[in-house]
Write an enzyme that holds these catalytic residues in place. Structure first.
Site, PDB file in Angstrom:
ATOM      1  CG  LEU A  10      -2.001  -1.101   1.381  1.00  0.00           C
ATOM      2  CD1 LEU A  10      -2.588  -1.044   2.609  1.00  0.00           C
ATOM      3  CD2 LEU A  10      -2.725  -1.370   0.136  1.00  0.00           C
ATOM      4  CG  ASP A  34       1.117  -2.290   3.736  1.00  0.00           C
ATOM      5  OD1 ASP A  34       1.484  -1.747   2.763  1.00  0.00           O
ATOM      6  OD2 ASP A  34       1.054  -1.538   4.941  1.00  0.00           O
ATOM      7  CB  ILE A  35       1.782  -3.230   8.472  1.00  0.00           C
ATOM      8  CG1 ILE A  35       1.940  -3.404  10.078  1.00  0.00           C
ATOM      9  CG2 ILE A  35       1.737  -1.676   8.325  1.00  0.00           C
ATOM     10  CD1 ILE A  35       3.254  -3.244  10.747  1.00  0.00           C
ATOM     11  CE1 TYR A 141      15.250   4.257   2.610  1.00  0.00           C
ATOM     12  CE2 TYR A 141      16.486   5.753   1.425  1.00  0.00           C
ATOM     13  CZ  TYR A 141      15.514   4.977   1.547  1.00  0.00           C
ATOM     14  OH  TYR A 141      14.674   4.858   0.297  1.00  0.00           O
TER      15      TYR A 141
HETATM   16  C1  AKB Z   1      13.555   9.038  -0.135  1.00  0.00           C
HETATM   17  O1  AKB Z   1      13.892  10.278  -0.335  1.00  0.00           O
HETATM   18  O2  AKB Z   1      14.111   8.767   1.023  1.00  0.00           O
HETATM   19  C2  AKB Z   1      13.423   8.143  -0.985  1.00  0.00           C
HETATM   20  C3  AKB Z   1      14.724   7.745  -1.746  1.00  0.00           C
HETATM   21  C4  AKB Z   1      15.460   8.595  -2.685  1.00  0.00           C
HETATM   22  O3  AKB Z   1      15.237   6.705  -1.539  1.00  0.00           O
HETATM   23  N1  AKB Z   1      12.414   8.809  -2.226  1.00  0.00           N
END
Ligand code: AKB
Length: 315
Positions: A10, A34-35, A141
């Site tokens: 989702l 999805d969760i 990330y």
């Molecule tokens: C983000 O902005 O975190 C993502 C990506 C570029 O991985 N859209």
């Protein structure tokens, strides 16, 4: 015929990918998970199951129940949200990935998961960033994405799992909005251009990032999954991109169609710092050579389509 389990169905990519893959492989052959259940067409138009990707046994159980031979693992926290809650990001992004890879190993499934331009960092060459280069990201990330790329390579070399992946740039779409990313401004700007004729950008002038329109992103996933395995040298984490622009360039493009559109800036230091650590533009040559990647939309063509589709949607 493939039988595919999709996690994070989702989300921004999943919402459109599930529908597209159901059109190609048949509704019953794409199991969306999805969760949460948001009652959308993804939930209604084919099999749908609730799945928290950190629950390894439920993931395995569902993959077995539907006898899947392919896993598309999309569930993840994006860069800005991950930076606000790094431990949660580690647990969800890495925990979910290793559970999905284990399920693929146990059930002998083909596997796709996206990496990102976030896998690069400040010491990476900024322009035309090569496929193979320095990767020392400074965000949680990014740490998750580099680790994920390596883990996917490992599952291929060690266990023979057919893992594949791309490094996505910011993705722009009119169907489902992204959430918690650094590149989200490039989606919000279109919505606001139509709704109010003005947009305040949280990313500063002159900050270039790679971007891609969703139809190209969906085609890339399917094309890579269908590619001849023998031709893939890199396999995971292919650089792909369609365009690179700064906020003032997308604003200028929108102005061509909405002359009264006004852009201002209120830079968010947290997201700006993330953007500053990412490349200006990446080089997709390996993806072109190894599996024929090609993007159809540039900034101009995407803007025409986004504005048309959003005008109809927001009417
Ligand atoms: C983000 O902005 O975190 C993502 C990506 C570029 O991985 N859209």
């Amino acid at each position: 015929m493939k039988k595919i389990l999709v996690t994070g169905s989702l989300g921004q990519i999943g919402t459109e990918l599930v529908t597209k893959m159901r059109g190609i492989y048949g509704s019953d052959n794409v199991i969306a998970t999805d969760i949460r259940d948001n009652g959308s067409t993804v939930v209604k138009e084919g099999p749908f199951e609730i799945l928290d990707v950190t629950d390894a046994s439920k993931m395995h159980e569902l993959a077995k129940k539907y006898k899947v031979d392919t896993i598309v693992h999309l569930a993840a926290l994006l860069s800005a949200t991950a930076e606000k809650n790094p431990l949660l990001a580690w647990n969800l992004n890495m925990g979910g990935l290793v559970n999905a890879l284990e399920t693929a190993r146990e059930l002998n499934c083909q596997f796709f998961t996206p990496s990102s331009i976030g896998a690069f960092g400040p010491s990476t060459p900024k322009d035309q960033t090569p496929q193979d280069t320095i990767q020392r990201p400074t965000t949680m990330y990014g740490v998750n994405k580099v680790s994920g790329e390596l883990l996917c390579d490992y599952y291929f070399y060690k266990f023979g799992v057919d893992t594949r992946g791309v490094r996505f740039p910011g993705l722009i779409s009119y169907v489902a909005q992204p959430g918690g990313g650094t590149t989200d401004y490039a989606v919000e700007i279109y919505y606001e251009a139509i709704k109010s004729g003005r947009y305040t950008s949280y990313i500063g002038e002159g900050t270039k990032m790679d971007m891609m329109y969703m139809p190209d992103a969906l085609n890339a996933i399917i094309q890579l999954m269908e590619a001849d395995s023998a031709k893939l040298v890199h396999r995971n984490a292919f650089n792909i991109t369609a365009m690179s622009f700064a906020p003032e360039e997308i604003a200028a493009e929108i102005k061509k169609h909405i002359p009264q559109f006004e852009m201002s800036y209120n830079v968010d230091p947290a997201r700006q710092a993330i953007a500053d650590s990412w490349p200006n533009s990446i080089d997709p040559t390996a993806a072109k050579e190894e599996w024929g990647f090609k993007a159809d939309y540039d900034l101009g063509k995407m803007t025409v389509d986004m504005l048309d589709k959003l005008k109809a949607k927001l009417k």
